[in-house]
Motif scaffolding. Structure first.
Motif, mmCIF file in Angstrom:
data_model
loop_
_atom_site.group_PDB
_atom_site.id
_atom_site.type_symbol
_atom_site.label_atom_id
_atom_site.label_comp_id
_atom_site.label_asym_id
_atom_site.label_seq_id
_atom_site.Cartn_x
_atom_site.Cartn_y
_atom_site.Cartn_z
ATOM 1 N N PRO A 11 7.845 4.704 -5.169
ATOM 2 C CA PRO A 11 8.060 4.236 -3.790
ATOM 3 C C PRO A 11 9.203 3.218 -3.711
ATOM 4 N N GLN A 12 10.415 3.712 -3.553
ATOM 5 C CA GLN A 12 11.606 2.847 -3.523
ATOM 6 C C GLN A 12 11.554 1.838 -2.376
ATOM 7 N N ASP A 13 10.840 2.202 -1.307
ATOM 8 C CA ASP A 13 10.756 1.297 -0.155
ATOM 9 C C ASP A 13 10.090 -0.029 -0.534
ATOM 10 N N ILE A 14 9.194 0.004 -1.515
ATOM 11 C CA ILE A 14 8.540 -1.240 -1.953
ATOM 12 C C ILE A 14 9.572 -2.162 -2.594
ATOM 13 N N LEU A 15 10.353 -1.620 -3.494
ATOM 14 C CA LEU A 15 11.359 -2.426 -4.179
ATOM 15 C C LEU A 15 12.385 -2.978 -3.191
ATOM 16 N N ASP A 16 12.797 -2.163 -2.241
ATOM 17 C CA ASP A 16 13.771 -2.600 -1.236
ATOM 18 C C ASP A 16 13.197 -3.723 -0.379
ATOM 19 N N LYS A 17 11.932 -3.575 0.006
ATOM 20 C CA LYS A 17 11.296 -4.593 0.848
ATOM 21 C C LYS A 17 11.139 -5.906 0.087
ATOM 22 N N ILE A 18 10.795 -5.821 -1.184
ATOM 23 C CA ILE A 18 10.620 -7.028 -1.995
ATOM 24 C C ILE A 18 11.933 -7.803 -2.083
ATOM 25 N N LYS A 19 13.040 -7.100 -2.259
ATOM 26 C CA LYS A 19 14.340 -7.760 -2.311
ATOM 27 C C LYS A 19 14.642 -8.462 -0.995
ATOM 28 N N GLU A 20 14.287 -7.833 0.098
ATOM 29 C CA GLU A 20 14.472 -8.428 1.425
ATOM 30 C C GLU A 20 13.630 -9.690 1.583
ATOM 31 N N LEU A 21 12.352 -9.602 1.183
ATOM 32 C CA LEU A 21 11.449 -10.749 1.303
ATOM 33 C C LEU A 21 11.892 -11.899 0.407
ATOM 34 N N LEU A 80 5.326 -12.365 -3.147
ATOM 35 C CA LEU A 80 5.996 -11.081 -3.375
ATOM 36 C C LEU A 80 5.041 -10.063 -4.000
ATOM 37 N N ALA A 81 4.203 -10.530 -4.938
ATOM 38 C CA ALA A 81 3.243 -9.627 -5.591
ATOM 39 C C ALA A 81 2.228 -9.094 -4.585
ATOM 40 N N GLY A 82 1.749 -9.967 -3.690
ATOM 41 C CA GLY A 82 0.790 -9.544 -2.677
ATOM 42 C C GLY A 82 1.396 -8.532 -1.717
ATOM 43 N N ALA A 83 2.669 -8.755 -1.366
ATOM 44 C CA ALA A 83 3.360 -7.812 -0.484
ATOM 45 C C ALA A 83 3.511 -6.456 -1.161
ATOM 46 N N ALA A 84 3.881 -6.467 -2.448
ATOM 47 C CA ALA A 84 4.041 -5.216 -3.197
ATOM 48 C C ALA A 84 2.726 -4.465 -3.293
ATOM 49 N N ALA A 85 1.634 -5.211 -3.563
ATOM 50 C CA ALA A 85 0.314 -4.582 -3.673
ATOM 51 C C ALA A 85 -0.123 -3.979 -2.346
ATOM 52 N N ALA A 86 0.131 -4.692 -1.250
ATOM 53 C CA ALA A 86 -0.271 -4.209 0.070
ATOM 54 C C ALA A 86 0.471 -2.927 0.450
ATOM 55 N N MET A 87 1.713 -2.819 0.026
ATOM 56 C CA MET A 87 2.454 -1.577 0.291
ATOM 57 C C MET A 87 1.999 -0.458 -0.635
ATOM 58 N N PHE A 88 1.769 -0.802 -1.887
ATOM 59 C CA PHE A 88 1.398 0.216 -2.872
ATOM 60 C C PHE A 88 0.049 0.858 -2.548
ATOM 61 N N THR A 89 -0.893 0.082 -2.009
ATOM 62 C CA THR A 89 -2.238 0.612 -1.757
ATOM 63 C C THR A 89 -2.251 1.680 -0.666
ATOM 64 N N THR A 90 -1.121 1.838 0.053
ATOM 65 C CA THR A 90 -1.043 2.883 1.089
ATOM 66 C C THR A 90 -0.429 4.171 0.552
ATOM 67 N N LYS A 91 0.039 4.153 -0.702
ATOM 68 C CA LYS A 91 0.738 5.316 -1.257
ATOM 69 C C LYS A 91 -0.256 6.303 -1.868
ATOM 70 N N SER A 92 -1.067 6.909 -1.016
ATOM 71 C CA SER A 92 -2.140 7.778 -1.495
ATOM 72 C C SER A 92 -1.637 9.100 -2.083
ATOM 73 N N ASP A 93 -0.339 9.346 -1.976
ATOM 74 C CA ASP A 93 0.212 10.542 -2.626
ATOM 75 C C ASP A 93 0.393 10.328 -4.128
ATOM 76 N N ILE A 94 0.267 9.068 -4.553
ATOM 77 C CA ILE A 94 0.350 8.749 -5.980
ATOM 78 C C ILE A 94 -1.044 8.843 -6.581
ATOM 79 N N GLU A 95 -1.170 9.527 -7.703
ATOM 80 C CA GLU A 95 -2.471 9.708 -8.348
ATOM 81 C C GLU A 95 -3.118 8.356 -8.669
ATOM 82 N N GLY A 96 -4.391 8.200 -8.264
ATOM 83 C CA GLY A 96 -5.120 6.967 -8.527
ATOM 84 C C GLY A 96 -5.120 6.001 -7.357
#
Length: 355
Positions: A325-335, A149-165
């Motif tokens: 990114p709410q989509d990350i949290l939603d996807k994690i619950k699904e996984l 689940l952590a790896g999935a969250a990280a993989a989604m988060f790394t695409t959120k380039s609109d977030i600073e950093g």
């Protein structure tokens, strides 16, 4: 000969303590009698490191304190960085008449296997490892499932380039303490979770070689940030405090481990992979209190029984506001549901036995 070896180990502990060694016994309760005038159950926790890691050891400590509160046990905790002292501490507590002696780490497997037979009237438990023995109870975790689940969250988060950093590169990191099977099991799940989301995501891996060096953890994390990672998972106990600090100071992100570390640096930690070491510790003590203790038995904690999982990301949600990114949290619950049902089979490190 066994009695001589045991005596020598106890003498080593006494001499080391007098010399100011790093072992630190800590009585959390005293008096020796419960409210009914009976002798209190004496429990000793032996750590392969120190409290204050805000991770694995602190989680075990929380479980033990819950047992103190509920059952009125007498608790002693022994901390040390040196492997020789782990063994000395372990033997000393068994020789001192403790009813239950708990080795808090997979690194106690050989020590427990070696010395438990010398104290047949003492009950032992090991957290995060398996040891066979009529007076040894074991507990293990599906850390590969939590890390998936952590790896999935990280993989989604790394695409959120609109977030600073967060940069446009698909790179995530992972920093562990020692290169041992249980951590390899963490990484196996993390890598699979990332690939499940996007096979093109690159996963960096580093080992600090220790669970007690925050500066090393910080150094390795900064190195991974320089290689394009914008989020790094901490799997390093005391070393991991440096990983989290690197995220804060670099304007990047981290994933915590074992305990809920989201609030250590609010806004810098996306989520934490919870590994309920507190529950395993509490259950081991409860089994002795309630006379349900069984040797040669392994308690297995996974996603299905709440033994592992991710935090709800509420701290990050508050920090990012509308950008969360709410989509990350939603996807994690699904996984999580798919892993529970068996639809997703999370791979395990082949060299790690859990049952």
């Amino acid at each position: 000969m066994k009695k001589v070896v045991t005596l020598l180990l106890v003498m080593t502990l006494v001499i080391g303590t007098l010399a100011g060694c790093s072992s630190k016994p800590a009585d959390k309760d005293s008096g020796g009698k419960d409210a009914g005038g009976k002798d209190k159950l004496k429990v000793a926790l032996i750590y392969s490191g120190f409290l204050g890691d805000k991770s694995f050891n602190d989680s075990a400590h929380e479980g033990a304190l819950r047992a103190v509160e509920e059952f009125g046990i007498e608790l002693k905790e022994m901390e040390s960085k040196e492997p020789a002292e782990w063994e000395s501490n372990f033997v000393a507590m068994a020789a001192d008449g403790y009813d239950l002696v708990i080795g808090v780490s997979t690194q106690f497997e050989e020590i427990v296997a070696k010395h438990a037979p010398e104290f047949p009237d003492t009950k032992f438990a090991i957290i995060d490892g398996v040891v066979k023995g009529e007076n040894v109870a074991s507990s293990t975790f599906a850390q590969n499932e939590g890390s998936f689940l952590a790896g999935a969250a990280a993989a989604m988060f790394t695409t959120k380039s609109d977030i600073e950093g967060v940069n446009p590169e698909k790179v995530i990191g992972w920093v562990g303490g020692l290169d041992i099977p249980v951590l390899a099991d963490f990484f196996t799940g993390y890598k699979q979770g990332a690939a499940y989301i996007d096979p093109e995501v690159k996963v960096l891996q580093s080992f600090a070689g220790t669970f007690n060096d925050p500066l090393k953890g910080k150094e390795l994390t900064i190195a991974q940030y320089s290689q394009g990672a914008d989020i790094v998972m901490n799997v390093a106990s005391g070393t991991g405090t440096g990983i989290l600090e690197a995220a804060k100071e670099s304007g990047k992100y981290a994933i915590g481990v074992d305990l809920d570390q989201d609030g250590v640096y609010p806004g810098s930690i996306l989520t934490s992979m919870l590994k309920r070491v507190d529950n395993a510790t509490y259950l081991a003590i409860e089994s002795v209190v309630k006379d349900t203790y069984e040797g040669n038995k392994t308690v297995y904690l996974d996603i299905s029984n709440g033994g592992v999982g991710l935090t709800d990301m509420s701290v990050m949600k508050e920090a990012l506001g509308d950008k969360f990114p709410q989509d990350i949290l939603d996807k994690i619950k699904e996984l999580e549901e798919k892993v529970k049902s068996g639809e997703i089979k999370v791979e395990a490190y082949e060299g790690f036995g859990r049952k």
